[in-house]
Design a protein around this motif. Structure first.
Motif, PDB file in Angstrom:
ATOM      1  N   ARG A   3       0.679  -1.015   0.082  1.00  0.00           N
ATOM      2  CA  ARG A   3      -0.018  -0.048   0.152  1.00  0.00           C
ATOM      3  C   ARG A   3       0.854   1.280  -0.113  1.00  0.00           C
ATOM      4  N   CYS A   4       0.393   2.424  -0.677  1.00  0.00           N
ATOM      5  CA  CYS A   4       1.171   3.478  -0.755  1.00  0.00           C
ATOM      6  C   CYS A   4       1.174   4.287   0.502  1.00  0.00           C
ATOM      7  N   ALA A   5       2.200   4.411   1.070  1.00  0.00           N
ATOM      8  CA  ALA A   5       2.270   5.220   2.370  1.00  0.00           C
ATOM      9  C   ALA A   5       1.863   6.687   2.418  1.00  0.00           C
ATOM     10  N   ILE A   6       1.586   7.219   0.912  1.00  0.00           N
ATOM     11  CA  ILE A   6       1.282   8.547   1.040  1.00  0.00           C
ATOM     12  C   ILE A   6      -0.580   8.586   0.692  1.00  0.00           C
ATOM     13  N   CYS A   7      -0.690   7.959  -0.288  1.00  0.00           N
ATOM     14  CA  CYS A   7      -2.270   7.841  -0.684  1.00  0.00           C
ATOM     15  C   CYS A   7      -2.853   6.625  -0.352  1.00  0.00           C
ATOM     16  N   THR A   8      -2.559   5.477  -0.088  1.00  0.00           N
ATOM     17  CA  THR A   8      -2.998   4.333   0.374  1.00  0.00           C
ATOM     18  C   THR A   8      -3.431   3.482  -0.844  1.00  0.00           C
ATOM     19  N   ALA A  17       5.438   3.888  -2.212  1.00  0.00           N
ATOM     20  CA  ALA A  17       4.875   5.120  -2.949  1.00  0.00           C
ATOM     21  C   ALA A  17       4.430   4.181  -4.147  1.00  0.00           C
ATOM     22  N   CYS A  18       3.122   4.658  -4.454  1.00  0.00           N
ATOM     23  CA  CYS A  18       2.769   4.165  -5.791  1.00  0.00           C
ATOM     24  C   CYS A  18       3.095   5.119  -6.971  1.00  0.00           C
ATOM     25  N   ALA A  19       2.827   4.519  -8.167  1.00  0.00           N
ATOM     26  CA  ALA A  19       3.444   5.174  -9.461  1.00  0.00           C
ATOM     27  C   ALA A  19       2.839   6.628  -9.494  1.00  0.00           C
ATOM     28  N   THR A  20       1.690   6.681  -9.074  1.00  0.00           N
ATOM     29  CA  THR A  20       1.159   8.294  -9.242  1.00  0.00           C
ATOM     30  C   THR A  20       1.945   9.250  -8.172  1.00  0.00           C
ATOM     31  N   CYS A  21       1.871   8.700  -6.991  1.00  0.00           N
ATOM     32  CA  CYS A  21       2.682   9.437  -6.078  1.00  0.00           C
ATOM     33  C   CYS A  21       4.442   9.793  -6.633  1.00  0.00           C
ATOM     34  N   VAL A  22       4.830   8.692  -6.993  1.00  0.00           N
ATOM     35  CA  VAL A  22       6.359   8.859  -7.504  1.00  0.00           C
ATOM     36  C   VAL A  22       6.378  10.032  -8.732  1.00  0.00           C
TER      37      VAL A  22
HETATM   38 ZN    ZN Z   1       0.517   7.056  -3.628  1.00  0.00          ZN
END
Ligand code: ZN
Ligand code: ZN
Length: 241
Positions: A3-8, A17-22
């Protein structure tokens, strides 16, 4: 799946971090150097955009020749906010210090592999970050962008994301330069909705399904769509008797 630690949202295995947050991190690191000339232009109070002051205003004292909030962003300083016991700290952490601090933190977190004269492999943290093209804000942004794949695998990527977001928001508040949206004409290749939008420094994204396209991918896709449309509107030849 992690799970992305920024947006879940779902992230790749062992990633924080997911691809969108990167991609958002990449966009801020592209944007910051482009905001620098606007920040420098905002240094002098009378040239700052949209100050809301009217001409001929009377001052009780001589105005400062430079805006301290802009100066503190552009100048040297600490990579983390300093203690502010008197509450007179203006603005955010200086841009160069924040980027330099993160680059050195990231370098210290990366393993450096070396082999001694006996052939024994030694693994230790990197000593320092060293951009190839100087130590300007632009060079640090390039360096950090190159090592984002490593940062995305570390839990502290959330802090990096928050701090770059705060910095970019602070800069935009001064320069009044917000990324502009440019709707694209071709439909999304993934969901076929007419919802593709190019946002300055962020690339092209579908607002319906979240599909991301690089400019070259969009150009190839738009050319294919156009060719299909042209073929569909060509008159069919009359059958010969
Ligand atoms: Zn994310
Ligand atoms: Zn879509």
């Amino acid at each position: 799946m992690s799970r992305c630690a920024i947006c879940t949202r779902p992230a790749a295995d062992e990633h924080h971090a997911c691809a969108t947050c990167v991609r958002q991190l990449q966009a801020w690191l592209r944007e910051i150097p482009r905001q620098l000339p606007l920040l420098q232009a905002s240094l002098r109070p009378e040239t700052a955009a949209h100050t809301g002051r009217t001409g001929g205003a009377a001052y009780a004292h001589a105005p400062l020749p430079l805006r301290l909030d802009v100066l503190s962003l552009l100048g040297p300083g600490h990579p983390v906010p300093t203690a502010d016991p008197y509450g007179d700290f203006q603005g955010a952490v200086p841009i160069a210090s924040l980027l330099y601090g993160w680059a050195h933190y990231l370098a210290g977190d990366m393993p450096a592999v070396a082999r001694d004269t006996h052939g024994t492999v030694h693994i230790s943290p990197c000593e320092a970050a060293a951009p190839r093209h100087g130590t300007s804000v632009t060079a640090w942004c390039h360096w950090l962008t190159a090592y984002l794949p490593h940062a995305a695998r570390r839990p502290w990527v959330r802090d990096l994301h928050h701090q770059l977001q705060d910095l970019t928001t602070h800069i935009r508040r001064i320069t009044h330069a917000e990324p502009q949206r440019h709707p694209k004409t071709a439909p999304c290749p993934h969901c076929e909705a007419f919802a593709l939008v190019e946002i300055d420094w962020q690339g092209i994204c579908c607002e319906a399904c979240g599909q991301h396209l690089e400019p070259e991918q969009y150009a190839a896709h738009a050319a294919t769509v156009l060719a299909v449309l042209i073929r569909a509107h060509q008159p069919t030849p009359e059958p010969r008797p």
